[in-house]
Design a protein around this motif. Structure first.
Motif, PDB file in Angstrom:
ATOM      1  N   TRP B  27    -117.302 -76.926 -39.798  1.00  0.00           N
ATOM      2  CA  TRP B  27    -117.041 -75.641 -39.617  1.00  0.00           C
ATOM      3  C   TRP B  27    -118.231 -74.792 -39.883  1.00  0.00           C
ATOM      4  CZ3 TRP B  27    -112.755 -75.612 -37.074  1.00  0.00           C
ATOM      5  CH2 TRP B  27    -111.588 -76.228 -37.075  1.00  0.00           C
ATOM      6  N   ARG B  28    -119.185 -75.229 -40.209  1.00  0.00           N
ATOM      7  CA  ARG B  28    -120.219 -74.165 -40.715  1.00  0.00           C
ATOM      8  C   ARG B  28    -120.646 -73.192 -39.778  1.00  0.00           C
ATOM      9  NH1 ARG B  28    -124.610 -78.640 -42.743  1.00  0.00           N
ATOM     10  NH2 ARG B  28    -124.093 -79.372 -40.779  1.00  0.00           N
ATOM     11  N   ALA B  29    -120.728 -73.734 -38.626  1.00  0.00           N
ATOM     12  CA  ALA B  29    -121.114 -72.574 -37.675  1.00  0.00           C
ATOM     13  C   ALA B  29    -119.925 -71.334 -37.699  1.00  0.00           C
ATOM     14  CB  ALA B  29    -121.256 -73.131 -36.022  1.00  0.00           C
ATOM     15  N   ALA B  30    -118.844 -71.834 -37.476  1.00  0.00           N
ATOM     16  CA  ALA B  30    -117.767 -71.000 -37.376  1.00  0.00           C
ATOM     17  C   ALA B  30    -117.587 -70.044 -38.911  1.00  0.00           C
ATOM     18  CB  ALA B  30    -116.472 -71.486 -37.331  1.00  0.00           C
ATOM     19  N   LEU B  31    -117.781 -70.768 -39.871  1.00  0.00           N
ATOM     20  CA  LEU B  31    -117.786 -70.100 -41.117  1.00  0.00           C
ATOM     21  C   LEU B  31    -119.129 -68.871 -41.343  1.00  0.00           C
ATOM     22  CD1 LEU B  31    -116.623 -72.726 -43.558  1.00  0.00           C
ATOM     23  CD2 LEU B  31    -115.293 -70.543 -42.746  1.00  0.00           C
ATOM     24  N   GLY B  32    -120.307 -69.499 -40.818  1.00  0.00           N
ATOM     25  CA  GLY B  32    -121.525 -68.807 -40.603  1.00  0.00           C
ATOM     26  C   GLY B  32    -121.079 -67.490 -39.998  1.00  0.00           C
ATOM     27  N   TRP B  33    -120.509 -67.425 -38.734  1.00  0.00           N
ATOM     28  CA  TRP B  33    -120.304 -66.327 -37.849  1.00  0.00           C
ATOM     29  C   TRP B  33    -119.365 -65.214 -38.517  1.00  0.00           C
ATOM     30  CZ3 TRP B  33    -115.926 -64.941 -35.215  1.00  0.00           C
ATOM     31  CH2 TRP B  33    -115.897 -64.100 -34.363  1.00  0.00           C
ATOM     32  N   ILE B  86    -110.630 -68.480 -34.697  1.00  0.00           N
ATOM     33  CA  ILE B  86    -111.588 -69.282 -34.075  1.00  0.00           C
ATOM     34  C   ILE B  86    -110.695 -70.196 -32.817  1.00  0.00           C
ATOM     35  CG2 ILE B  86    -113.193 -71.292 -34.122  1.00  0.00           C
ATOM     36  CD1 ILE B  86    -114.247 -68.728 -35.676  1.00  0.00           C
ATOM     37  N   PRO B  87    -111.244 -69.958 -31.394  1.00  0.00           N
ATOM     38  CA  PRO B  87    -110.337 -70.646 -30.569  1.00  0.00           C
ATOM     39  C   PRO B  87    -110.513 -71.928 -30.598  1.00  0.00           C
ATOM     40  CG  PRO B  87    -112.504 -69.670 -29.606  1.00  0.00           C
ATOM     41  CD  PRO B  87    -112.144 -69.113 -31.044  1.00  0.00           C
ATOM     42  N   ARG B  88    -109.260 -72.660 -30.168  1.00  0.00           N
ATOM     43  CA  ARG B  88    -109.200 -74.219 -30.028  1.00  0.00           C
ATOM     44  C   ARG B  88    -110.437 -74.834 -29.397  1.00  0.00           C
ATOM     45  NH1 ARG B  88    -104.945 -77.150 -26.770  1.00  0.00           N
ATOM     46  NH2 ARG B  88    -106.347 -76.408 -25.196  1.00  0.00           N
ATOM     47  N   ARG B  89    -111.076 -74.190 -28.481  1.00  0.00           N
ATOM     48  CA  ARG B  89    -112.227 -74.762 -27.674  1.00  0.00           C
ATOM     49  C   ARG B  89    -113.396 -74.905 -28.676  1.00  0.00           C
ATOM     50  NH1 ARG B  89    -112.010 -69.610 -25.863  1.00  0.00           N
ATOM     51  NH2 ARG B  89    -113.949 -68.621 -26.208  1.00  0.00           N
ATOM     52  N   TYR B  90    -113.143 -74.506 -29.906  1.00  0.00           N
ATOM     53  CA  TYR B  90    -114.288 -74.949 -30.660  1.00  0.00           C
ATOM     54  C   TYR B  90    -114.523 -76.515 -30.983  1.00  0.00           C
ATOM     55  CZ  TYR B  90    -117.180 -74.792 -35.263  1.00  0.00           C
ATOM     56  OH  TYR B  90    -118.061 -74.627 -36.490  1.00  0.00           O
ATOM     57  N   LEU B  91    -113.308 -77.105 -30.643  1.00  0.00           N
ATOM     58  CA  LEU B  91    -113.369 -78.808 -30.890  1.00  0.00           C
ATOM     59  C   LEU B  91    -113.611 -79.264 -29.395  1.00  0.00           C
ATOM     60  CD1 LEU B  91    -110.652 -79.536 -33.480  1.00  0.00           C
ATOM     61  CD2 LEU B  91    -113.305 -78.734 -33.758  1.00  0.00           C
ATOM     62  N   MET B 334    -119.665 -70.685 -31.605  1.00  0.00           N
ATOM     63  CA  MET B 334    -120.105 -71.264 -30.495  1.00  0.00           C
ATOM     64  C   MET B 334    -121.178 -70.873 -29.700  1.00  0.00           C
ATOM     65  SD  MET B 334    -116.283 -72.515 -29.155  1.00  0.00           S
ATOM     66  CE  MET B 334    -115.670 -70.694 -29.386  1.00  0.00           C
ATOM     67  N   VAL B 335    -121.990 -71.655 -28.982  1.00  0.00           N
ATOM     68  CA  VAL B 335    -123.138 -70.933 -28.223  1.00  0.00           C
ATOM     69  C   VAL B 335    -122.554 -70.491 -26.944  1.00  0.00           C
ATOM     70  CG1 VAL B 335    -125.469 -71.109 -27.405  1.00  0.00           C
ATOM     71  CG2 VAL B 335    -125.020 -72.329 -29.514  1.00  0.00           C
ATOM     72  N   VAL B 336    -122.685 -69.195 -26.434  1.00  0.00           N
ATOM     73  CA  VAL B 336    -122.369 -68.803 -25.307  1.00  0.00           C
ATOM     74  C   VAL B 336    -123.401 -67.862 -24.831  1.00  0.00           C
ATOM     75  CG1 VAL B 336    -119.952 -68.564 -26.333  1.00  0.00           C
ATOM     76  CG2 VAL B 336    -121.348 -66.721 -26.451  1.00  0.00           C
ATOM     77  N   ARG B 337    -123.140 -67.701 -23.313  1.00  0.00           N
ATOM     78  CA  ARG B 337    -123.836 -66.768 -22.808  1.00  0.00           C
ATOM     79  C   ARG B 337    -123.635 -65.381 -22.903  1.00  0.00           C
ATOM     80  NH1 ARG B 337    -125.331 -65.863 -16.263  1.00  0.00           N
ATOM     81  NH2 ARG B 337    -127.300 -64.325 -16.738  1.00  0.00           N
TER      82      ARG B 337
END
Lengths: 93, 355
Positions: B27-33, B86-91, B334-337
């Motif tokens: 969850w680090r990326a989500a929590l960092g965001w 955080i959307p489900r697509r995180y996983l 998540m990394v997005v355009r």
């Protein structure tokens, strides 16, 4: 005091400088490889690439502007309070 | 605080269960965001490290427990808490891995259409992030202030044009000079059929023109690109080596402008041309459009993990009309355009000036 019982404190950053930690009681008898391996785990850095192969990290010693060799020992190469940066060999695709 | 364990259920198109795989999300990326969003809104202190965060499932509105519709991520600091969904697509990466595993076991054929659901169950297991590992020393994260420099955001909007696609509301503005884009394109043309890249340096700004009623907006100004030396290049791969990072750091220090590494860039050659795909297929090929590969996401997560870090991609392709710059960055972990602003640049046809 014997080298094996001596310890050092270091300041360690990831490649972006975003994450910095203070490493305490690092045994002077550790090799740089052992130090780096321990730091990767404790700092939560990626151990593997996307294919599961181990990532190769080097430790750059700021004071000397060079990468430490894996076989060097902490006691021989580092001083109390030294700053090192962990830098990976990593692929973009 | 309830802890949860998670699993991915793969389902056939008709809803038939195909298999369940337990997963341990990072969850680090989500929590960092979430932490950085808290800084942007002025709720959390602008520091590099964050306190403990929590993630809980938000149950699916139709199916209910144990089916997960999204996640509630919370980060606290000194008695205040910032919460984001955080959307489900995180996983979804786990879902892809689960699918690949079932293909490997012969349970599924490659290309079989499947869908996935995320399930969660309360557990008494505690997170074990700081168990002793036998290495004999300890580390403690050093809290440092975010290096913010005051600058007027309106002035940046005034001398910039919007790149395509337009910036989505809520994203932190990122300004990239036309000169930097031109340099990256020139280096990409020179590299021709192999990948090349570099590091983008710049400044994290706080809007000095903000009124007292709101928290000053944060934004990124890229000031220069440093070509990455000592890389290993191939047509589908670019290796940033430890020597690369050292050389970039040395160049940054020589510039003496208090800049920091804020992004990286790399070039995707025209994979369709290299693969000799027929032109009619290139129009439909996903590889002909700007994309971030799994390796690209991994590099970004490993070397540019902060929520304000971005990545510039120069793509060559027939369907995109030649060399195309696009920017990727963090959103919801998540990394997005994402969009960006071209400083001192020429507006593309129909594009509005400013923000």
């Amino acid at each position: 005091m014997e080298a094996a019982t001596m310890t050092l404190g270091l300041r360690v950053s990831d490649v972006s400088g975003q994450k910095t930690v203070r490493a305490s009681a690092v045994p002077a008898g550790f090799t740089v490889s052992e130090l780096v391996s321990g730091l990767i785990g404790k700092m939560g850095l990626a151990r593997n690439d996307v294919a599961g192969r181990p990532l190769n990290y080097q430790a750059r010693l700021d004071r000397e502007g060079r990468h430490l060799r894996g076989a060097e020992t902490v006691g021989d190469s580092l001083r109390e309070g030294d700053e090192i940066v962990l830098t990976p060999d990593i692929d973009a695709g | 605080m309830t802890e949860y364990r998670y699993a991915i259920d793969l389902l056939a198109e008709d809803g038939r269960p195909l298999g369940r795989v337990a997963v341990r999300p990072d969850w680090r990326a989500a929590l960092g965001w979430v932490h950085f969003e808290g800084i942007r809104e002025g709720t959390l202190r602008p520091v590099t490290s964050m306190g403990p965060g929590t993630v809980e499932p938000i149950w699916d509105g139709r199916a209910g427990k144990p089916y997960v519709g999204a996640f509630r991520a919370a980060v606290g600091d000194r008695g205040v808490e910032v919460v984001r969904e955080i959307p489900r697509r995180y996983l979804r990466g786990f879902a892809a891995e689960a699918f690949a595993g079932l293909v490997e076991q012969g349970v599924l054929q490659p290309g079989t259409p499947v869908r996935y659901v995320v399930v969660a169950f309360p557990t008494t297991e505690r997170a074990t992030a700081h168990q002793p590992d036998g290495s004999g020393f300890s580390v403690e994260e050093v809290e440092r202030p975010l290096p913010l420099t005051d600058a007027p955001l309106a002035a940046f909007f005034g001398r910039s044009v919007v790149a395509e696609p337009p910036e989505i509301a809520g994203f932190m503005p990122v300004f990239v000079p036309q000169r930097v884009l031109d340099e990256a394109v020139a280096l990409s043309r020179k590299a021709a059929d192999v990948e090349t890249g570099g590091v983008l340096v710049g400044t994290l700004h706080r809007d000095s023109g903000a009124g007292a009623a709101s928290a000053p907006a944060l934004f990124v100004e890229i000031t220069a690109q440093i070509p990455a030396p000592y890389t290993l290049s191939a047509s589908t791969k670019l290796t940033f080596t430890a020597d690369t990072w050292q050389a970039v750091q040395a160049a940054l220090e020589l510039r003496r402008r208090d800049e920091m590494m804020l992004a990286w860039w790399h070039f995707h050659p025209d994979f369709c041309r290299l693969g000799e795909c027929p032109p009619e297929r290139r129009q439909r090929c996903t590889g002909a459009r700007p994309f971030f590969s799994a390796e690209d996401v991994h590099l970004h997560a490993t070397c540019f993990p902060a929520a304000y870090h971005t990545a510039l991609l120069i793509s060559d392709g027939l369907s995109t009309g030649g060399m195309t710059p696009s920017l990727f960055g963090w959103w919801q972990g998540m990394v997005v355009r994402r969009g960006f602003h071209v400083l001192d640049g020429t507006a593309p046809a129909g594009a509005p000036a400013g923000g």
